[in-house]
Design an enzyme around this catalytic site. Sequence first.
Site, mmCIF file in Angstrom:
data_model
loop_
_atom_site.group_PDB
_atom_site.id
_atom_site.type_symbol
_atom_site.label_atom_id
_atom_site.label_comp_id
_atom_site.label_asym_id
_atom_site.label_seq_id
_atom_site.Cartn_x
_atom_site.Cartn_y
_atom_site.Cartn_z
ATOM 1 N N LYS A 222 0.885 -1.115 -0.100
ATOM 2 C CA LYS A 222 0.017 0.111 0.109
ATOM 3 C C LYS A 222 0.855 1.165 0.006
ATOM 4 O O LYS A 222 0.675 2.258 -0.757
ATOM 5 C CB LYS A 222 -0.808 -0.168 1.139
ATOM 6 C CG LYS A 222 -1.948 -1.183 1.291
ATOM 7 C CD LYS A 222 -2.818 -0.959 2.505
ATOM 8 C CE LYS A 222 -2.243 -0.983 3.958
ATOM 9 N NZ LYS A 222 -1.521 -2.219 4.143
ATOM 10 N N ARG B 219 -9.731 1.252 8.756
ATOM 11 C CA ARG B 219 -8.593 -0.150 9.502
ATOM 12 C C ARG B 219 -9.939 -0.844 10.188
ATOM 13 O O ARG B 219 -9.642 -1.819 10.645
ATOM 14 C CB ARG B 219 -7.641 0.299 9.983
ATOM 15 C CG ARG B 219 -6.331 0.079 9.465
ATOM 16 C CD ARG B 219 -5.107 0.453 10.391
ATOM 17 N NE ARG B 219 -3.987 -0.108 10.012
ATOM 18 C CZ ARG B 219 -2.970 0.488 9.571
ATOM 19 N NH1 ARG B 219 -2.957 1.760 9.043
ATOM 20 N NH2 ARG B 219 -1.757 -0.060 9.538
ATOM 21 N N ARG C 72 12.125 -3.987 5.595
ATOM 22 C CA ARG C 72 12.036 -2.475 5.480
ATOM 23 C C ARG C 72 13.009 -1.445 6.064
ATOM 24 O O ARG C 72 12.980 -1.628 7.358
ATOM 25 C CB ARG C 72 10.576 -2.064 5.719
ATOM 26 C CG ARG C 72 9.739 -2.754 4.823
ATOM 27 C CD ARG C 72 8.327 -1.988 4.719
ATOM 28 N NE ARG C 72 7.308 -1.737 6.008
ATOM 29 C CZ ARG C 72 6.129 -1.693 5.788
ATOM 30 N NH1 ARG C 72 5.611 -1.684 4.829
ATOM 31 N NH2 ARG C 72 5.674 -1.389 7.242
ATOM 32 N N ARG D 136 11.634 1.010 11.224
ATOM 33 C CA ARG D 136 10.288 1.357 12.045
ATOM 34 C C ARG D 136 10.319 0.607 13.235
ATOM 35 O O ARG D 136 10.399 -0.699 13.368
ATOM 36 C CB ARG D 136 8.886 1.396 11.400
ATOM 37 C CG ARG D 136 8.600 2.408 10.419
ATOM 38 C CD ARG D 136 7.418 2.390 9.470
ATOM 39 N NE ARG D 136 6.313 1.728 10.235
ATOM 40 C CZ ARG D 136 5.218 1.597 9.483
ATOM 41 N NH1 ARG D 136 5.038 1.737 8.313
ATOM 42 N NH2 ARG D 136 4.297 0.839 10.194
ATOM 43 N N ARG E 74 0.184 -6.945 14.802
ATOM 44 C CA ARG E 74 -0.471 -5.990 13.563
ATOM 45 C C ARG E 74 -1.159 -7.033 12.731
ATOM 46 O O ARG E 74 -2.050 -6.592 12.206
ATOM 47 C CB ARG E 74 0.744 -5.206 12.936
ATOM 48 C CG ARG E 74 1.209 -3.969 13.648
ATOM 49 C CD ARG E 74 2.522 -3.669 13.022
ATOM 50 N NE ARG E 74 2.481 -2.966 11.554
ATOM 51 C CZ ARG E 74 3.236 -2.761 10.808
ATOM 52 N NH1 ARG E 74 4.345 -3.028 11.063
ATOM 53 N NH2 ARG E 74 3.084 -2.159 9.799
HETATM 54 P P1 AMP Z 1 1.092 2.158 9.039
HETATM 55 O O1 AMP Z 1 2.133 3.066 8.448
HETATM 56 O O2 AMP Z 1 -0.258 2.374 8.039
HETATM 57 O O3 AMP Z 1 1.515 0.755 8.998
HETATM 58 O O4 AMP Z 1 0.400 2.475 10.368
HETATM 59 C C1 AMP Z 1 1.369 2.333 11.474
HETATM 60 C C2 AMP Z 1 0.394 2.501 12.646
HETATM 61 O O5 AMP Z 1 -0.323 3.550 12.670
HETATM 62 C C3 AMP Z 1 -0.377 1.300 12.814
HETATM 63 O O6 AMP Z 1 0.130 0.051 13.412
HETATM 64 C C4 AMP Z 1 -1.418 1.874 13.829
HETATM 65 O O7 AMP Z 1 -0.908 1.956 15.032
HETATM 66 C C5 AMP Z 1 -1.571 3.473 13.371
HETATM 67 N N1 AMP Z 1 -2.714 3.636 12.573
HETATM 68 C C6 AMP Z 1 -2.334 3.798 10.993
HETATM 69 N N2 AMP Z 1 -3.618 4.278 10.539
HETATM 70 C C7 AMP Z 1 -4.623 3.807 11.252
HETATM 71 C C8 AMP Z 1 -5.922 3.808 11.192
HETATM 72 N N3 AMP Z 1 -6.626 3.866 9.989
HETATM 73 N N4 AMP Z 1 -6.625 3.381 12.384
HETATM 74 C C9 AMP Z 1 -5.956 3.104 13.454
HETATM 75 N N5 AMP Z 1 -4.492 3.078 13.684
HETATM 76 C C10 AMP Z 1 -3.835 3.491 12.596
#
Ligand code: AMP
Length: 222
Positions: A22, A97, A134, A165, A176
């Site tokens: 994504k 999400r 990553r 990260r 996750r």
């Molecule tokens: P990502 O970079 O999309 O993998 O997001 C990293 C982290 O940010 C996730 O594991 C969540 O803790 C938080 N996060 C990002 N987007 C959302 C969302 N739409 N709803 C809830 N938590 C989010």
Amino acid sequence: MADITFNSPALVILLGPPGAGKGTHAPSLGSHLLIPHISTGDLFRQNICNRTTIGIKAKGFMDYGRLVPDEIVLEMLFARLKQEDCKRGAVLDGVPRTLIQARAIDREFSKTHKLNVILLTLDESLLVERICGRVACKQCGRPYHRKYDPPKNELCACGGTLVQRVDDSEEVLKQRLEIYRRQTEPLIEYYKPILQEIDGNQPKQEVFRNIIKNFTLEPIHA
Ligand code: AMP
């Protein structure tokens, strides 16, 4: 086939498990469709860097691979989508999400925006390798992968240091993934009538070609 036109703003939602691509494809798709891409994960990371109230609240959830509460996500997302550069819409990466988020986006935008949903699938065996390899530049944010897109001399092209990260460790990834299955996978059923499924196991250029096949672009008349 989805039409993205100047007169009908669009929200393009990219769904898929962590590591499905994504974050790789959202920026290129945004450039292709001439709309910004919005990653809620990136917005949270910026908020954490800037030590904002949102960042302080979000960090505790993110470090452990948990979801940030819906109301925080939605307030931040809607504020971003109200900005001028989003008037033709946006590509959404990592949001919605949960069903609550999906329904809230519907309520707020379904009358004004065309919704397009793309599901990137990925074989489970590739997940850990994709995520745990990553790294990204601390300075400019450019992503790399130790195996598929290795950096030269352990540095970014801009000279910045590369970091992993905190939540890309194998242990946090398990959490996750479990949350993805429990809270995000039900969105596949929710969006079924408008969902386009793309095989994310292919090389990245192939995946992108397949994604953009779903859109016809009308020229913009200023
Ligand atoms: P990502 O970079 O999309 O993998 O997001 C990293 C982290 O940010 C996730 O594991 C969540 O803790 C938080 N996060 C990002 N987007 C959302 C969302 N739409 N709803 C809830 N938590 C989010």
